[in-house]
Design a protein around this motif. Structure first.
Motif, PDB file in Angstrom:
ATOM      1  N   MET A 138       0.944  -1.108  -0.244  1.00  0.00           N
ATOM      2  CA  MET A 138       0.018  -0.234  -0.002  1.00  0.00           C
ATOM      3  C   MET A 138       0.727   1.354  -0.103  1.00  0.00           C
ATOM      4  N   ASP A 139       0.336   2.297  -0.745  1.00  0.00           N
ATOM      5  CA  ASP A 139       1.105   3.500  -0.789  1.00  0.00           C
ATOM      6  C   ASP A 139       0.756   4.424   0.421  1.00  0.00           C
ATOM      7  N   VAL A 140      -0.646   4.299   0.799  1.00  0.00           N
ATOM      8  CA  VAL A 140      -1.152   4.959   2.092  1.00  0.00           C
ATOM      9  C   VAL A 140      -2.106   3.941   2.762  1.00  0.00           C
ATOM     10  N   VAL A 141      -2.344   4.278   3.928  1.00  0.00           N
ATOM     11  CA  VAL A 141      -3.224   3.644   5.006  1.00  0.00           C
ATOM     12  C   VAL A 141      -3.967   4.855   5.617  1.00  0.00           C
ATOM     13  N   VAL A 142      -5.034   5.139   5.480  1.00  0.00           N
ATOM     14  CA  VAL A 142      -6.096   5.927   6.008  1.00  0.00           C
ATOM     15  C   VAL A 142      -6.894   5.584   7.461  1.00  0.00           C
ATOM     16  N   CYS A 143      -7.078   6.206   8.526  1.00  0.00           N
ATOM     17  CA  CYS A 143      -7.818   5.750   9.744  1.00  0.00           C
ATOM     18  C   CYS A 143      -8.237   6.650  10.367  1.00  0.00           C
ATOM     19  N   THR A 144      -9.642   6.850  10.335  1.00  0.00           N
ATOM     20  CA  THR A 144     -10.317   8.152  11.125  1.00  0.00           C
ATOM     21  C   THR A 144     -11.229   7.589  11.865  1.00  0.00           C
ATOM     22  N   LEU A 145     -11.250   8.224  13.100  1.00  0.00           N
ATOM     23  CA  LEU A 145     -12.118   7.757  14.396  1.00  0.00           C
ATOM     24  C   LEU A 145     -12.017   6.327  14.396  1.00  0.00           C
ATOM     25  N   VAL A 146     -10.891   5.710  14.456  1.00  0.00           N
ATOM     26  CA  VAL A 146     -11.111   4.291  14.651  1.00  0.00           C
ATOM     27  C   VAL A 146     -10.096   3.756  15.908  1.00  0.00           C
ATOM     28  N   LEU A 147      -9.065   4.519  16.010  1.00  0.00           N
ATOM     29  CA  LEU A 147      -8.014   4.351  16.896  1.00  0.00           C
ATOM     30  C   LEU A 147      -8.592   4.494  18.263  1.00  0.00           C
ATOM     31  N   CYS A 148      -9.459   4.971  18.721  1.00  0.00           N
ATOM     32  CA  CYS A 148     -10.178   5.183  19.836  1.00  0.00           C
ATOM     33  C   CYS A 148     -10.991   3.893  20.443  1.00  0.00           C
ATOM     34  N   SER A 149     -11.231   2.917  19.198  1.00  0.00           N
ATOM     35  CA  SER A 149     -12.052   1.787  19.674  1.00  0.00           C
ATOM     36  C   SER A 149     -11.124   0.488  19.338  1.00  0.00           C
ATOM     37  N   VAL A 150     -10.010   0.506  19.175  1.00  0.00           N
ATOM     38  CA  VAL A 150      -9.372  -0.861  18.723  1.00  0.00           C
ATOM     39  C   VAL A 150      -8.711  -1.394  19.944  1.00  0.00           C
ATOM     40  N   ARG A 151      -8.665  -2.825  20.037  1.00  0.00           N
ATOM     41  CA  ARG A 151      -8.058  -3.366  21.140  1.00  0.00           C
ATOM     42  C   ARG A 151      -6.687  -2.971  21.475  1.00  0.00           C
ATOM     43  N   ASN A 152      -5.854  -2.726  20.511  1.00  0.00           N
ATOM     44  CA  ASN A 152      -4.231  -2.450  20.734  1.00  0.00           C
ATOM     45  C   ASN A 152      -3.775  -1.612  19.640  1.00  0.00           C
ATOM     46  N   GLN A 153      -3.681  -0.419  19.924  1.00  0.00           N
ATOM     47  CA  GLN A 153      -3.075   0.726  19.414  1.00  0.00           C
ATOM     48  C   GLN A 153      -1.688   0.061  18.511  1.00  0.00           C
ATOM     49  N   GLU A 154      -0.919  -0.230  19.567  1.00  0.00           N
ATOM     50  CA  GLU A 154       0.454  -0.480  19.115  1.00  0.00           C
ATOM     51  C   GLU A 154       0.699  -1.598  17.976  1.00  0.00           C
ATOM     52  N   GLN A 155      -0.227  -2.630  18.207  1.00  0.00           N
ATOM     53  CA  GLN A 155      -0.319  -3.758  17.270  1.00  0.00           C
ATOM     54  C   GLN A 155      -0.880  -3.155  15.932  1.00  0.00           C
ATOM     55  N   ILE A 156      -1.945  -2.337  16.005  1.00  0.00           N
ATOM     56  CA  ILE A 156      -2.474  -1.938  14.602  1.00  0.00           C
ATOM     57  C   ILE A 156      -1.372  -1.074  13.993  1.00  0.00           C
ATOM     58  N   LEU A 157      -0.527  -0.227  14.699  1.00  0.00           N
ATOM     59  CA  LEU A 157       0.418   0.624  14.265  1.00  0.00           C
ATOM     60  C   LEU A 157       1.504  -0.356  13.608  1.00  0.00           C
ATOM     61  N   GLN A 158       1.580  -1.561  14.074  1.00  0.00           N
ATOM     62  CA  GLN A 158       2.779  -2.265  13.401  1.00  0.00           C
ATOM     63  C   GLN A 158       2.267  -2.878  12.322  1.00  0.00           C
ATOM     64  N   GLU A 159       1.048  -3.346  12.405  1.00  0.00           N
ATOM     65  CA  GLU A 159       0.315  -3.888  10.972  1.00  0.00           C
ATOM     66  C   GLU A 159       0.198  -2.750  10.006  1.00  0.00           C
ATOM     67  N   VAL A 160       0.072  -1.259  10.201  1.00  0.00           N
ATOM     68  CA  VAL A 160       0.024  -0.466   9.292  1.00  0.00           C
ATOM     69  C   VAL A 160       1.220  -0.290   8.713  1.00  0.00           C
ATOM     70  N   TRP A 161       2.191  -0.273   9.676  1.00  0.00           N
ATOM     71  CA  TRP A 161       3.767  -0.251   9.102  1.00  0.00           C
ATOM     72  C   TRP A 161       4.131  -1.367   8.135  1.00  0.00           C
ATOM     73  N   ARG A 162       3.533  -2.476   8.270  1.00  0.00           N
ATOM     74  CA  ARG A 162       3.950  -3.637   7.646  1.00  0.00           C
ATOM     75  C   ARG A 162       3.310  -3.342   6.225  1.00  0.00           C
ATOM     76  N   VAL A 163       2.259  -3.096   6.059  1.00  0.00           N
ATOM     77  CA  VAL A 163       1.566  -3.082   4.660  1.00  0.00           C
ATOM     78  C   VAL A 163       1.789  -1.948   4.114  1.00  0.00           C
ATOM     79  N   LEU A 164       2.575  -0.921   4.640  1.00  0.00           N
ATOM     80  CA  LEU A 164       3.039   0.206   3.621  1.00  0.00           C
ATOM     81  C   LEU A 164       4.340  -0.042   2.901  1.00  0.00           C
ATOM     82  N   ARG A 165       4.167   0.379   1.834  1.00  0.00           N
ATOM     83  CA  ARG A 165       5.606   0.219   1.176  1.00  0.00           C
ATOM     84  C   ARG A 165       6.693   1.351   1.726  1.00  0.00           C
ATOM     85  N   PRO A 166       7.867   1.434   1.383  1.00  0.00           N
ATOM     86  CA  PRO A 166       8.781   2.223   2.344  1.00  0.00           C
ATOM     87  C   PRO A 166       8.473   3.525   1.301  1.00  0.00           C
TER      88      PRO A 166
END
Length: 244
Positions: A138-166
């Motif tokens: 992915m070139d871009v990941v978008v997340c709006t009004l979502v991180l308030c309700s996820v179980r684990n913010q750190e894990q989410i951000l790790q996954e975002v980093w993984r799917v993004l291209r350099p």
């Protein structure tokens, strides 16, 4: 102060006993999953009216992150009803992820109203485990009004980093905890347990900027603002983007 918050929390929870009973019986989660998309469809219309200028500002440089194909590959995490589609550039290739399959029919409507986009697919999954999305795809990941309700913010951000291209970017716009020792923060703490239950896991007291600051991104552009919303509890916001 802590004792006062405890007493008021207790009072609010007592008033919400019918909802807690439904939750205990396993019915409230079913009601939320079925009913929350209808609430969000109405709420996002109001939210977009109030926040349109900030969303246009936020997404104004999306095309700077286009990959070699010349088309922007964008993943929307917690896509909901597709409230951000209108702000994306033409020919943007959009993949959507949400753990609630009941959003799909609302997405189909949004896709029909935004023919300038190229819709790829809708994936039913939690953001903490996006294994159906390839590494660096992915070139871009978008997340709006979502991180308030996820179980684990750190894990989410790790996954975002993984799917993004350099060199790819993560865009966010989130409501957050108010400044300490303010009345808004006080009432956020009082109402948070019931708010969490009523609004499908949404939390009022998260200091989401801290998780973003501690993530692995090479660059972070983050701003705080008081959103022009009627609900004082959700006025404190952050928005910006981070680059892998």
């Amino acid at each position: 102060m802590a004792f006062t918050i405890f007493i008021l929390r207790l009072a609010v929870c007592i008033l919400a006993l019918p909802v807690y009973l439904l939750d205990f019986l396993g019915l409230w989660n079913w009601i939320c999953k079925k009913g929350f998309p209808y609430f969000l469809a109405r709420f996002t219309v109001i939210y977009n009216e109030k926040m349109a200028s900030k969303k246009r500002e936020l997404f104004s440089n999306l095309q700077e992150f286009e990959g070699p194909s010349g088309k922007l590959s964008l993943l929307e995490l917690g896509c909901g009803t597709g409230a951000n589609f209108t702000f994306y550039p033409p020919e943007c290739r959009v993949t959507c992820i949400d753990p609630n399959p009941n959003f799909e029919k609302f997405l189909i409507k949004s896709i029909a109203e935004n023919r300038h986009l190229q819709f790829e697919r809708f994936v039913v999954a939690a953001g903490e485990d996006m294994r159906q999305v390839a590494d660096g795809s992915m070139d871009v990941v978008v997340c709006t009004l979502v991180l308030c309700s996820v179980r684990n913010q750190e894990q989410i951000l790790q996954e975002v980093w993984r799917v993004l291209r350099p060199g790819g970017a993560f865009y966010f716009m989130e409501h957050v905890a108010a400044k300490p020792s303010t009345w808004n923060n006080f009432w956020q703490q009082v109402l948070d347990p019931v708010w969490f239950l009523l609004f499908d896991g949404c939390t009022l007291t998260r200091e989401t900027w801290k998780a973003l600051e501690q993530a692995r991104f090479s660059k972070l552009k983050l701003q705080h603002l008081q959103a022009p919303l009627s609900w004082e509890l959700v006025r404190p916001h952050i928005y910006g983007y981070a680059v892998k």
